[in-house]
Every structure is written in C-alpha cells, then in structure tokens.
Design an enzyme around this catalytic site. Structure first.
Site, mmCIF file in Angstrom:
data_model
loop_
_atom_site.group_PDB
_atom_site.id
_atom_site.type_symbol
_atom_site.label_atom_id
_atom_site.label_comp_id
_atom_site.label_asym_id
_atom_site.label_seq_id
_atom_site.Cartn_x
_atom_site.Cartn_y
_atom_site.Cartn_z
ATOM 1 N N HIS A 255 71.049 20.040 8.169
ATOM 2 C CA HIS A 255 69.764 20.663 9.241
ATOM 3 C C HIS A 255 70.816 21.666 10.066
ATOM 4 C CE1 HIS A 255 66.615 21.455 11.936
ATOM 5 N NE2 HIS A 255 67.425 21.501 12.998
ATOM 6 N N GLU A 256 71.866 21.056 10.692
ATOM 7 C CA GLU A 256 72.533 21.837 11.525
ATOM 8 C C GLU A 256 73.263 22.894 10.777
ATOM 9 O OE1 GLU A 256 72.012 21.590 14.419
ATOM 10 O OE2 GLU A 256 70.801 19.773 14.486
ATOM 11 N N HIS B 171 71.177 26.079 10.437
ATOM 12 C CA HIS B 171 71.078 26.955 11.614
ATOM 13 C C HIS B 171 72.264 27.648 11.385
ATOM 14 C CE1 HIS B 171 67.791 25.346 13.866
ATOM 15 N NE2 HIS B 171 68.346 24.287 14.021
HETATM 16 ZN ZN LIG Z 1 67.690 22.319 14.557
#
Ligand SMILES: [Zn+2]
Length: 222
Positions: free
Chosen positions: A94-95, A98
């Site tokens: 998830h990171e 980004h």
């Molecule tokens: Zn996030």
C-alpha cells in the site's frame, strides 16, 4: 436524528479503530507463504516499477507506516519492516502504491499535496470564527466564515479517500502480478487494506456531519 448524529460521530470512528487494530493484529501473526519481509516486498515492487531511487526505511512504533514524497521514502513500522506476514505484505504494498502515485503524478495525490498547507491553516483558524459566531448570535457572519474555512479541511479529507483507495487497489494488483501472495492469501490482504481504509472513511464522515450541523445552525439563524 440527534441519536443518529451521535452514533456516527462517536461510534463510527471507535468501530473503525477497533476494526483496523483487530484485523491488523490477526493478520500480522499469519506468516506469508512468500516468506518476504515487508521491507523486501516494498523493495521488490519499487524495483519492478523502476523506482530504484525510492528508499525503504524502518519507522519506530506500531502502524506508523507511510510514504514521504519529499524524501522519496517508504517508511515501514518495525514489525512490518522485519517480519514476513500477510498484514505486513499488504501494508508495505500500500505504501509503495503511494510512491507509484507520486511517480505517476496521480491527479488526486497532487491536488491533495497542494491543498494540505492551505487546509492546515484554515482548519485551525476556522474554530476561532465558529466559537465567536456561536457565542454571539448577532455575528452570525463569523460562523459563516468559520464554516467556509472548515469546508476546505473537509475537502482535504474527501480528497484523501480516492488517494487511499487507489493506493490499495495498486497494492493488490502489484502483489498478485508479481506473485508475492497466493490466491488463498488474497482475501486476507484485502481485509487488512479495507480495515485501514475504513478509518479514513469514518474520519471523513465525522467531518462532513460536523460541517452539516454547523451549516444548519447558521441557516436557521439567518
Ligand atoms: Zn495510504
């Protein structure tokens, strides 16, 4: 009506917090079949996307995971960084999601970054106007100004939602595409990401409710 309002602003964030803690704790104990630590997962996905310049570092604490666009750094909390769990895999991906958004100049992320410093100031300033406006009903316009300032902060929270959901969608695509998780692990990784997204949805719902409540006070006085 008032009970529904109280339910949303008090119970929803509590439930979201509880849900994310519970789901995370559960799947942080489930070892991933890949045996890769969160740090390794992040590194692999970054490299496969041509993001060799993005660093992966450890950040102290529990669930302190984040991506810093200024330093181009994916920071993973101690447990996620060192351990090979389903939760750690999902959070790391998830990171990195980004970081990929940042590299692609994803529109919502860019808008969010531009809005951040403005929203920070207006959110803090709004309360002064709101308190004066509420205390002195003859100065209802102060309340109006406070609401307008607060709306910028609420917009910021709303823009956060597509950024977070998109990062999770990218995360799932990446860990499946690069064979980091197996089919049977997929729904578990999804559960971790959905629970995390719930906290953002809850915070936004509370902010919108608060704005609507003040708006009703304002219009009733006019
Ligand atoms: Zn996030």
């Amino acid at each position: 009506m008032f009970l529904i309002y109280l339910g949303i602003i008090i119970l929803l964030p509590l439930y979201a917090q509880f849900k994310v803690k519970n789901t995370y704790t559960k799947y942080a104990k489930v070892r991933s079949t890949s045996g890769m630590t969160g740090a390794q997962v992040a590194r692999l996905i970054l490299d496969r996307n041509g993001l060799q310049d993005v660093k992966v570092v450890e950040s102290q604490g529990v669930l302190t995971d984040h991506y810093n666009p200024l330093t181009k750094t994916v920071a993973l909390s101690t447990q996620n960084y060192h351990e090979a769990s389903v939760a750690g895999t999902a959070v790391a991906a998830h990171e990195v999601g980004h970081a990929i958004q940042d590299a692609e100049a994803y529109s919502f992320l860019r808008f969010r970054h531009r809005l951040a410093p403005v929203a920070n100031i207006t959110s803090n300033a709004s309360w002064i106007f709101i308190i004066i406006g509420i205390l002195a009903s003859s100065m209802n316009y102060m309340l109006g100004i406070g609401i307008a300032l607060m709306a910028v902060g609420v917009l910021f929270q709303i823009v956060t939602l597509p950024v977070e959901f998109n990062a999770s969608t990218r995360a799932m695509n990446q860990i499946v595409e690069h064979g980091i998780i197996r089919n049977e692990e997929e729904p578990h990784a999804k559960k971790v990401l959905s629970a995390a997204a719930m906290t953002y949805v809850a915070a936004t719902a509370v902010a919108v409710m608060e704005l609507v409540r003040l708006l009703l006070i304002f219009t009733n006085r006019e």
